[in-house]
Design an enzyme around this catalytic site. Structure first.
Site, PDB file in Angstrom:
ATOM      1  N   GLY A  45      40.063  49.179  46.110  1.00  0.00           N
ATOM      2  CA  GLY A  45      40.840  48.924  44.906  1.00  0.00           C
ATOM      3  C   GLY A  45      39.899  48.545  43.779  1.00  0.00           C
ATOM      4  O   GLY A  45      38.799  48.034  44.023  1.00  0.00           O
ATOM      5  N   CYS A  96      35.831  41.062  47.053  1.00  0.00           N
ATOM      6  CA  CYS A  96      36.042  41.624  45.719  1.00  0.00           C
ATOM      7  C   CYS A  96      34.729  42.224  45.226  1.00  0.00           C
ATOM      8  O   CYS A  96      33.676  41.603  45.372  1.00  0.00           O
ATOM      9  CB  CYS A  96      36.515  40.523  44.774  1.00  0.00           C
ATOM     10  SG  CYS A  96      36.812  41.070  43.100  1.00  0.00           S
ATOM     11  N   LEU A  97      34.810  43.415  44.640  1.00  0.00           N
ATOM     12  CA  LEU A  97      33.599  44.057  44.124  1.00  0.00           C
ATOM     13  C   LEU A  97      32.937  43.236  43.024  1.00  0.00           C
ATOM     14  O   LEU A  97      31.723  43.319  42.831  1.00  0.00           O
ATOM     15  CB  LEU A  97      33.928  45.462  43.604  1.00  0.00           C
ATOM     16  CG  LEU A  97      34.409  46.456  44.661  1.00  0.00           C
ATOM     17  CD1 LEU A  97      34.823  47.776  44.006  1.00  0.00           C
ATOM     18  CD2 LEU A  97      33.339  46.694  45.718  1.00  0.00           C
ATOM     19  N   HIS A 138      46.201  42.141  45.231  1.00  0.00           N
ATOM     20  CA  HIS A 138      44.848  41.721  44.836  1.00  0.00           C
ATOM     21  C   HIS A 138      44.488  42.346  43.481  1.00  0.00           C
ATOM     22  O   HIS A 138      43.999  41.656  42.581  1.00  0.00           O
ATOM     23  CB  HIS A 138      43.845  42.145  45.916  1.00  0.00           C
ATOM     24  CG  HIS A 138      42.423  41.825  45.589  1.00  0.00           C
ATOM     25  ND1 HIS A 138      41.749  40.789  46.196  1.00  0.00           N
ATOM     26  CD2 HIS A 138      41.536  42.396  44.735  1.00  0.00           C
ATOM     27  CE1 HIS A 138      40.506  40.743  45.720  1.00  0.00           C
ATOM     28  NE2 HIS A 138      40.355  41.712  44.832  1.00  0.00           N
ATOM     29  N   GLU A 139      44.737  43.650  43.337  1.00  0.00           N
ATOM     30  CA  GLU A 139      44.402  44.329  42.083  1.00  0.00           C
ATOM     31  C   GLU A 139      45.319  43.894  40.948  1.00  0.00           C
ATOM     32  O   GLU A 139      44.872  43.745  39.810  1.00  0.00           O
ATOM     33  CB  GLU A 139      44.436  45.853  42.263  1.00  0.00           C
ATOM     34  CG  GLU A 139      43.450  46.385  43.292  1.00  0.00           C
ATOM     35  CD  GLU A 139      42.025  45.894  43.110  1.00  0.00           C
ATOM     36  OE1 GLU A 139      41.576  45.716  41.956  1.00  0.00           O
ATOM     37  OE2 GLU A 139      41.338  45.678  44.130  1.00  0.00           O
ATOM     38  N   HIS A 142      44.079  40.904  39.286  1.00  0.00           N
ATOM     39  CA  HIS A 142      43.000  41.146  38.314  1.00  0.00           C
ATOM     40  C   HIS A 142      43.547  41.372  36.911  1.00  0.00           C
ATOM     41  O   HIS A 142      42.989  40.860  35.943  1.00  0.00           O
ATOM     42  CB  HIS A 142      42.148  42.354  38.715  1.00  0.00           C
ATOM     43  CG  HIS A 142      41.069  42.043  39.683  1.00  0.00           C
ATOM     44  ND1 HIS A 142      40.033  41.183  39.400  1.00  0.00           N
ATOM     45  CD2 HIS A 142      40.848  42.489  40.947  1.00  0.00           C
ATOM     46  CE1 HIS A 142      39.220  41.113  40.444  1.00  0.00           C
ATOM     47  NE2 HIS A 142      39.694  41.890  41.394  1.00  0.00           N
TER      48      HIS A 142
END
Length: 182
Positions: A45, A96-97, A138-139, A142
């Site tokens: 994601g 998380c990236l 999760h996304e 953001h």
């Protein structure tokens, strides 16, 4: 085009994102670049704030997380609205990236209903459960200016404080392009 991933500490990650003007044709190219960036970083994601754009777009591809009975979900979400989250919360380790090398259990509800536009500006209202729901939540966080670390207890936050400080200074071993906060 592969974008650099914005690292923890950049203010764009803590800001509520703005809606995209409905019908904006530039989103198709942006969504393609988001998927390309996500795959290059081996993510499932990616939200627009993670590439420095404070707009309400995220992409997901849960295929790597699904078992043989479940098909993965590959989808762009534009101007999404979370309609409902339901069920008993369950813990699962998230990463998380934008926060490379940090993982922690996060409690989330297992079923969601969300309304969104796809990259062709078609409106959808769908219900997702399991890993698909988790990745979407999760996304979605953001674009609301929340990170998975915001769900951690004060004790757990203290345990990772040093790692987070290092990430915000660019001290990370991420195997993808990153953008260090100023």
């Amino acid at each position: 085009m592969i974008f650099p991933i914005v690292l923890y500490g950049d203010p764009v990650l803590k800001k509520k994102a703005s809606e995209v003007e409905e019908g904006d044709e530039s989103v198709k190219e942006f969504v393609d670049s988001m998927f390309e960036t996500m795959y290059a970083a081996q993510g499932v994601g990616l939200a627009a704030p993670q590439v420095g754009e404070s707009i309400r777009i995220f992409v997901v591809d849960t295929t790597p997380m699904e078992d043989e009975e479940e098909d993965g979900l590959k989808q762009a979400f534009i101007n999404p609205i979370m309609i409902e989250e339901e069920g008993e919360k369950w813990a699962f380790e998230e990463g998380c990236l934008s926060i490379p090398g940090v993982r922690a259990d996060v409690d989330r509800k297992p079923k969601i209903t969300i309304e969104y536009f796809d990259e062709n500006w078609e409106l959808h209202e769908e219900t997702f459960d399991g890993m698909k729901a988790r990745v979407i939540q999760h996304e979605y966080d953001h674009i609301e200016g929340k990170l998975f670390t915001d769900y951690l207890t004060p004790f757990k936050k203290r345990l990772i404080k040093g790692k987070l400080a290092n990430i915000s200074k660019g001290k990370t071993d991420a195997e993808y392009r990153v953008k260090v906060p100023r």
